[in-house]
Design a protein around this motif. Structure first.
Motif, PDB file in Angstrom:
ATOM      1  N   TYR A 156       0.828  -1.205   0.000  1.00  0.00           N
ATOM      2  CA  TYR A 156       0.000   0.000   0.000  1.00  0.00           C
ATOM      3  C   TYR A 156       0.868   1.262   0.000  1.00  0.00           C
ATOM      4  O   TYR A 156       0.610   2.201  -0.752  1.00  0.00           O
ATOM      5  N   ILE A 157       1.874   1.292   0.856  1.00  0.00           N
ATOM      6  CA  ILE A 157       2.731   2.483   0.935  1.00  0.00           C
ATOM      7  C   ILE A 157       3.500   2.670  -0.365  1.00  0.00           C
ATOM      8  O   ILE A 157       3.558   3.774  -0.918  1.00  0.00           O
ATOM      9  N   TRP A 158       4.086   1.612  -0.875  1.00  0.00           N
ATOM     10  CA  TRP A 158       4.888   1.710  -2.098  1.00  0.00           C
ATOM     11  C   TRP A 158       4.041   2.205  -3.274  1.00  0.00           C
ATOM     12  O   TRP A 158       4.452   3.099  -4.015  1.00  0.00           O
ATOM     13  N   VAL A 159       2.849   1.643  -3.443  1.00  0.00           N
ATOM     14  CA  VAL A 159       1.980   2.068  -4.542  1.00  0.00           C
ATOM     15  C   VAL A 159       1.577   3.531  -4.373  1.00  0.00           C
ATOM     16  O   VAL A 159       1.624   4.309  -5.329  1.00  0.00           O
ATOM     17  N   SER A 160       1.203   3.933  -3.162  1.00  0.00           N
ATOM     18  CA  SER A 160       0.837   5.332  -2.926  1.00  0.00           C
ATOM     19  C   SER A 160       1.978   6.270  -3.284  1.00  0.00           C
ATOM     20  O   SER A 160       1.760   7.338  -3.861  1.00  0.00           O
ATOM     21  N   GLN A 161       3.202   5.876  -2.965  1.00  0.00           N
ATOM     22  CA  GLN A 161       4.359   6.693  -3.312  1.00  0.00           C
ATOM     23  C   GLN A 161       4.514   6.821  -4.832  1.00  0.00           C
ATOM     24  O   GLN A 161       4.879   7.889  -5.328  1.00  0.00           O
TER      25      GLN A 161
END
Length: 185
Positions: A135-140
């Motif tokens: 989730y964090i990686w995609v949001s970034q």
């Protein structure tokens, strides 16, 4: 508009079906489903923030039951070409939310084992789940701010899979109370 995200519908059972100012996304469990679902959502619409809610196992004895903000995530089920656990061959070792909080270790296994807990602690994780790193990686990648709130469902030790089913409703209620208060819903 914000995007409310959970891996499982049961993690949102205490939340109203409609929340003003929020779209809702249930991705399914695990890193691949999390990455796929969130990528599709962020590609289809513009959001001011991604708000992830859900459960996590506690691997730090100092964490009591409750809701915790996540500041960083690592992957506990990968290793690089040199065999270093927690380092992927092409992804960063840690991803950050930009908020104060705790480090969560993400992996595509439900942690229910004292040896796995010890390994995750050695990597710096205090919580464990199956989606947050993705989730964090995609949001970034989409340059969308992300916030992750995880409610402790178990101690990630023997028997955790049985306990999780019993406590997911209570965790959802704790998450809804926190979100309702902090977002004035």
């Amino acid at each position: 508009m914000k995007l409310l995200v959970a891996a499982l519908e049961s993690e949102l059972q205490a939340f109203p079906a409609e929340l003003p100012g929020f779209d809702r996304l249930v991705t399914g469990p695990g890193k691949l489903k999390a990455a796929y679902g969130l990528t599709r959502a962020l590609d289809a619409a513009d959001y001011d923030e991604v708000l992830v809610v859900g459960t996590a196992g506690a691997v730090d004895d100092g964490l009591d039951a409750g809701v915790y903000e996540v500041s960083a995530a690592l992957q506990h089920d990968v290793q690089d070409l040199d065999g270093v656990v927690g380092r992927h061959v092409s992804l960063p070792s840690h991803v950050q939310t930009g908020r104060d909080g705790h480090t969560i270790a993400t992996g595509d296994i439900f942690v229910d084992d004292a040896d796995a807990v010890a390994r995750i602690r050695s990597l710096g994780g205090v919580l464990v789940d199956m989606e947050t790193f993705a989730y964090i990686w995609v949001s970034q990648q989409f340059d969308v701010p992300i916030r992750v709130l995880r409610a402790v469902s178990d101690r990630a030790q023997d028997g955790a899979t049985q306990i999780w089913d019993e406590v997911v409703a209570a965790c959802s209620a704790q998450l809804w109370q926190r979100v309702r208060g902090e977002y004035a819903l």
